[in-house]
Enzyme design. Structure first.
Site, short mmCIF file in Angstrom:
data_model
loop_
_atom_site.label_atom_id
_atom_site.label_comp_id
_atom_site.label_asym_id
_atom_site.label_seq_id
_atom_site.Cartn_x
_atom_site.Cartn_y
_atom_site.Cartn_z
N ASN A 96 47.57 -20.35 -45.17
CA ASN A 96 47.12 -19.55 -44.04
C ASN A 96 45.74 -19.05 -44.43
O ASN A 96 45.60 -18.18 -45.28
CB ASN A 96 48.08 -18.38 -43.80
CG ASN A 96 47.64 -17.48 -42.66
OD1 ASN A 96 46.53 -17.62 -42.12
ND2 ASN A 96 48.49 -16.54 -42.29
N ASP A 118 43.96 -23.43 -32.26
CA ASP A 118 44.96 -23.04 -31.27
C ASP A 118 44.42 -21.89 -30.43
O ASP A 118 44.01 -20.86 -30.97
CB ASP A 118 46.24 -22.60 -31.99
CG ASP A 118 47.44 -22.53 -31.07
OD1 ASP A 118 47.26 -22.13 -29.89
OD2 ASP A 118 48.55 -22.85 -31.50
#
Length: 207
Positions: free
Chosen positions: A92, A115
């Site tokens: 991440n 996204d």
């Protein structure tokens, strides 16, 4: 190899993604770690970097992706092509970037078609947050650059606003770039342009 099936959306704020990934040893993952380093954030299946690593073998490429199965498959593809200037890492990036790479070790960064997280309550999950930009300011070399792309105007504008807010970066174009300055497009870019839809892209430099 068969396609890897994974969830399209992964919540980066889930507890299991909040642990920072251990920094890689660049001496171990690249044959010539002194080459310029290109970091691709959200590399998905890694096809863009596969082409880039073959097209520009005098650069090193590091792709980071939050979906582990895609990273595993991408590294298999890299091994099949015997590319020693390319590595994929599961992490991440919002949690890990501060400690992931040495200061001023990165020459180029791409953030392409992230996204969009359209729902307002989910927009805090978008990848380009002020904290990420601050971490990029630390790891990018003077003279290095960031390229952002999206087919969603709102997302492109937000990415540009957040990078522009950081004094470490200067936007290189007043309007959207009409062409991709890189020699390789992503899959999403190809599809978007084939459908006659616009791509919003901008480049920033660290003086």
């Amino acid at each position: 190899m068969p396609l890897v099936r994974v969830r399209q959306h992964v919540n980066p704020l889930s507890q299991k993604y909040l642990v920072a990934t251990a920094p890689p040893n660049l001496q171990d993952i690249f044959a010539k770690p002194e080459r310029p380093l290109h970091l691709d954030i959200g590399c998905a299946r890694g096809l863009f970097l596969l082409e880039m690593a073959e097209h520009q073998p005098d650069w090193n490429y590091l792709g980071v992706e939050i979906r582990q199965p895609l990273v595993d498959r991408a590294n298999q593809d890299r091994n099949m092509r015997q590319l020693n200037n390319l590595h994929y890492l599961f992490c991440n990036i919002n949690t890990s970037l501060k400690t992931l790479l040495p200061p001023q070790s990165v020459q180029a960064v791409t953030i392409q078609f992230p996204d969009p997280w359209f729902k307002r309550r989910h927009q805090k999950r978008r990848v380009v947050q002020p904290e990420l930009v601050e971490a990029l300011a630390g790891c990018i070399k003077p003279g290095g650059w960031i390229l952002v792309q999206s087919d969603v105007l709102e997302v492109a504008e937000e990415m540009c606003d957040r990078i522009s807010e950081n004094p470490a970066f200067t936007r290189q174009n007043q309007n959207w770039l009409p062409e991709n300055p890189l020699p390789v497009p992503t899959e999403r870019e190809r599809t978007t342009l084939e459908q006659g839809m616009p791509v919003y892209r901008s480049q920033f430099q660290k003086p």
